[in-house]
Scaffold this motif. Structure first.
Motif, mmCIF file in Angstrom:
data_model
loop_
_atom_site.group_PDB
_atom_site.id
_atom_site.type_symbol
_atom_site.label_atom_id
_atom_site.label_comp_id
_atom_site.label_asym_id
_atom_site.label_seq_id
_atom_site.Cartn_x
_atom_site.Cartn_y
_atom_site.Cartn_z
ATOM 1 N N THR A 1 14.732 -2.470 -1.815
ATOM 2 C CA THR A 1 14.017 -1.109 -2.484
ATOM 3 C C THR A 1 14.875 -0.450 -3.135
ATOM 4 O O THR A 1 16.065 -0.160 -3.295
ATOM 5 N N PRO B 1 11.204 -1.068 -12.652
ATOM 6 C CA PRO B 1 10.760 -0.571 -11.356
ATOM 7 C C PRO B 1 10.995 0.713 -11.110
ATOM 8 O O PRO B 1 12.213 1.472 -11.592
ATOM 9 N N ASP C 1 9.949 1.049 -5.136
ATOM 10 C CA ASP C 1 9.400 -0.343 -5.291
ATOM 11 C C ASP C 1 10.183 -1.288 -4.647
ATOM 12 O O ASP C 1 11.476 -1.156 -4.485
ATOM 13 N N GLU C 2 9.750 -2.506 -4.066
ATOM 14 C CA GLU C 2 10.308 -3.614 -3.593
ATOM 15 C C GLU C 2 10.673 -4.458 -4.745
ATOM 16 O O GLU C 2 9.690 -5.083 -5.352
ATOM 17 N N VAL C 3 12.045 -5.060 -4.851
ATOM 18 C CA VAL C 3 12.355 -5.759 -5.874
ATOM 19 C C VAL C 3 13.154 -6.925 -5.542
ATOM 20 O O VAL C 3 13.827 -7.031 -4.305
ATOM 21 N N THR D 1 9.424 -7.172 -9.698
ATOM 22 C CA THR D 1 8.804 -6.941 -8.116
ATOM 23 C C THR D 1 8.713 -7.973 -7.277
ATOM 24 O O THR D 1 8.564 -9.074 -7.930
#
Length: 302
Positions: free
Chosen positions: A68, A78, A82-84, A109
């Motif tokens: 994250t 992002p 955001d989850e990446v 992402t």
């Protein structure tokens, strides 16, 4: 933060779980709270000193990270929260740790369908496969042979080649032939059997194995075909005139990861994770990777 580091090159015993300062992102970078880190053969090669860096000891480990975003230095890409997932640039490792810094251009992402552990299995291996197919200019209708089709890079290469409309042949150990069929391989081949002389000449070979496999691959290609080798440079001794041969070394690419993520979320590409181990078992994870018998990937969970 907890981090696996090395203070000298050597076997798995040089891996240490240490406390390190949280890195500070520079311009164009993101700080990620790492939830999982992928394990690749380049990791233990780096640990042993085969892959060099200009940075001083202690050195971080690992190039694949999923997590994250907790800080960013740019309005592009992002945002915080955001989850990446992404890949650190070679040769600068630093994914086996609680926080990692990555260029914003190197992340995308996280695919919705993937857990953090699954997402961490993707970047380096899938990008290697993607860039290899690009280098060979694989198009619909071509015949592609992938050596080591059940491994980290291989299992992505066969699926991405199928997504491009290629006819795919792949080699694997006998225990993984059914797995190749699940991945959509048209012609699974037992790599331990001496039956590759009879296969129809192919347009492209993706060699994830090296050594004798690279040497034997030249004669499996049609005139005008392309041999892509990954673990080692082209051995010019065995080159056949009229066939292109080149080595591909992976580079971070957030845009390609976005495209790969779309294929994953659409169901066109499956991510195989053989083992998920805690960070403190990094040495065990690298030992498993070093066997060369991994189906898909090994991942460290944080």
């Amino acid at each position: 933060m907890r981090a696996v580091t090395i203070s000298r090159h050597g076997d798995e015993s040089v891996l240490e779980l240490t406390e390190q300062p949280i890195p500070v992102p520079a311009d164009g970078q993101l700080l990620i709270l790492v939830r999982a880190a992928g394990v690749n053969p380049v990791d233990w090669k780096f640990r042993e000193g085969e892959v060099r860096t200009d940075r001083r000891f202690p050195l971080g480990m690992g190039w694949d990270a999923a997590g994250t975003v907790v800080a960013t230095t740019t309005a592009d890409g992002p945002a915080v929260g955001d989850e990446v997932y992404g890949m650190l640039p070679l040769p600068y490792a630093g994914a086996y740790q609680e926080f990692a810094v990555l260029p914003v251009s190197a992340v995308a992402t996280k695919p919705v369908k993937l857990s953090f552990a699954q997402a961490a299995a993707v970047p380096l291996a899938a990008l290697t496969a993607w860039q290899s197919l690009d280098a060979a200019q694989v198009t619909a209708g071509q015949r592609v042979l992938v050596h080591g089709g059940a491994g980290g890079v291989g299992h992505f290469a066969v699926q991405l080649a199928k997504a491009r409309g290629a006819h795919v042949t792949a080699t694997a150990s006998p225990r993984n032939l059914d797995f190749l069929c699940l991945l959509g391989v048209d012609e699974p081949l037992d790599r331990t059997a001496d039956d590759q002389h009879g296969i129809e000449p192919v347009d492209v070979v993706i060699d994830t194995v090296g050594g004798r496999t690279q040497q034997d691959s030249w004669r499996l290609l049609r005139a005008g075909g392309t041999l892509i080798t990954l673990p080692e440079p082209i051995d010019e001794t065995y080159r056949i005139p009229g066939i292109t041969g080149r080595r591909v070394i992976v580079a971070p690419d957030g845009e390609a990861l976005r495209n790969i993520g779309q294929l994953i979320d659409s169901g066109a590409v499956r991510v195989e994770v053989q083992d998920v181990l805690p960070l403190e078992k990094a040495a065990e994870a690298q030992l498993i990777s070093r066997t060369g018998q991994v189906r898909g990937k090994v991942v460290l969970s944080l």
